[in-house]
Design an enzyme around this catalytic site. Sequence first.
Site, PDB file in Angstrom:
ATOM      1  N   LYS A  59     -51.295 -35.250  -6.156  1.00  0.00           N
ATOM      2  CA  LYS A  59     -50.669 -36.579  -6.186  1.00  0.00           C
ATOM      3  C   LYS A  59     -49.175 -36.397  -6.009  1.00  0.00           C
ATOM      4  O   LYS A  59     -48.637 -35.342  -6.336  1.00  0.00           O
ATOM      5  CB  LYS A  59     -50.919 -37.242  -7.550  1.00  0.00           C
ATOM      6  CG  LYS A  59     -50.758 -38.739  -7.537  1.00  0.00           C
ATOM      7  CD  LYS A  59     -52.056 -39.383  -7.126  1.00  0.00           C
ATOM      8  CE  LYS A  59     -52.003 -40.872  -7.086  1.00  0.00           C
ATOM      9  NZ  LYS A  59     -53.351 -41.429  -7.001  1.00  0.00           N
TER      10      LYS A  59
ATOM     11  N   ASP B 274     -50.799 -44.965  -2.295  1.00  0.00           N
ATOM     12  CA  ASP B 274     -51.083 -45.407  -3.661  1.00  0.00           C
ATOM     13  C   ASP B 274     -50.138 -46.598  -3.841  1.00  0.00           C
ATOM     14  O   ASP B 274     -49.708 -47.188  -2.833  1.00  0.00           O
ATOM     15  CB  ASP B 274     -50.795 -44.267  -4.653  1.00  0.00           C
ATOM     16  CG  ASP B 274     -51.418 -44.512  -6.030  1.00  0.00           C
ATOM     17  OD1 ASP B 274     -52.617 -44.237  -6.197  1.00  0.00           O
ATOM     18  OD2 ASP B 274     -50.725 -45.004  -6.939  1.00  0.00           O
TER      19      ASP B 274
HETATM   20  N1  GLU Z   1     -54.315 -43.146  -4.318  1.00  0.00           N
HETATM   21  C1  GLU Z   1     -55.716 -43.290  -4.152  1.00  0.00           C
HETATM   22  C2  GLU Z   1     -56.453 -42.691  -5.339  1.00  0.00           C
HETATM   23  O1  GLU Z   1     -55.964 -42.685  -6.409  1.00  0.00           O
HETATM   24  C3  GLU Z   1     -56.196 -42.737  -2.839  1.00  0.00           C
HETATM   25  C4  GLU Z   1     -55.977 -41.278  -2.642  1.00  0.00           C
HETATM   26  C5  GLU Z   1     -56.405 -40.777  -1.274  1.00  0.00           C
HETATM   27  O2  GLU Z   1     -56.956 -41.550  -0.507  1.00  0.00           O
HETATM   28  O3  GLU Z   1     -56.165 -39.590  -1.024  1.00  0.00           O
HETATM   29  O4  GLU Z   1     -57.557 -42.229  -5.277  1.00  0.00           O
END
Ligand code: GLU
Length: 450
Positions: free
Chosen positions: A126, A166
Amino acid sequence: MDSYIKNTIDLIYDTYRTQPEFVQAVEEFLLSIEPVIRNHPEYEKNDLLMRLVTPERLFKFRVVWTDDEGKAHTNMGYRCQFNGAIGPYKGGLRFQKNVNESIIKFLAFEQTFKNSLTGLPIGGGKGGSDFDPAGKSEAEIMRFCQSFMSALYRYIGADVDVPAGDMGVSQREIGYLFGQYRRLKGNFENGVLTGKGLSYGGSLIRPEATGYGAVYYLDEVLKHENDTLEGKRIGVSGYGNVAWGIMKKAAELNAKVIYMSGPDGYIRDPEGIITEEKLNYILEMRMKDPMHCRPYADRFKCEFIEGKKFWGVEDVDIYMPAAVQNDVGFDTAKLIAKSGVKYYIEVANMPTTNDALTLLRSCDHMIVAPSKAVNAGGVGVSALEMSQNSERLSWTKEEVDSQLHRMMVNIHKESMKAAEEYGLGYDLVSGANIAGFKKVADAMMEQGLF
Ligand code: GLU
């Protein structure tokens, strides 16, 4: 409590005193997997838990950008590559004023087990920045994204780490980020980011995937209870991309979202946010101003309650917190428990504080489902986007949607099975943690110490 778990939690409290969100996520997780740990004494010898809660690496970098007046600003950028045991790091980027190391780490930690639950080969990561997109011009957003990627590009890659969106990062930002990556690398590599536009490798259904997936998962929970979505009334906090996907899919399956909320208060629309006109209006409203949902009430002549949250109302069948972390604290949980509503389906990452979650899970009349299972469809479809990119083709909407549906059915089933295996009954919270953990733990044990 198992002493290995207890010692690890104590150590985490001690080491990460300044990172409360991270400690909260770790504690909730470790308590859930206790029955598995008891069966595996070899984990302690291999220091598995400390390895599991320590990110493989965490990059922090300076991001400097100029505003439209030519003034320079400096923000922090982050990318946490938490665990790559089962695949390339995968997870979103969050641009929001309150982003800090603790928030990025808790999200990357949760992501590791969520990604494992999808059944697809993706590790957990992340990133993001404390850049506040509110009120910024298009050109400022572009310059910020370009600067952010200039720092990040050397650490990512289609087989290394694949960021996505996100909060504060949607298709527009992904476009600028990808453009800058391509400019710096001189290479198309479209699998390096997901959530892309359809014209350059994005997947159909990706924007809706998290919300759709959440409703598919909810449908499985209802089936387990010999219940159905038909006619169900849902209260959703938030009205962002994820909440919107929930409204749309719920309407398609004859349920209706009747509450939604924003930073300014909440909306009650007893007829349901079900028509195309209403759904399109929400998109428009959010584009213009992501801080206020009041215009919806003015437009569709329904109630708007200023400055309040709707938790505790009794005229819904299902609560779905889909806004921010720690939205529901202990006092709110008491109101929810008292309301008699049976289903509490987490959608946002860690929307419930640990004491609130314990309270809700202890209510006999309630079923609680955890976000790392419920919202996994978003990243799941991102992994499908990666597959399409590496195959150099695009799947149809129906194909992606049916894979998403299957994935959510499977996540529910695997979580249920994992809890049953340890004698926990229909415990979706522990089940998701255990199922997500086991695959990562097996991979880490097989790959040796590092
Ligand atoms: N931010 C989204 C999540 O928490 C998507 C992450 C992604 O698609 O890599 O899963």
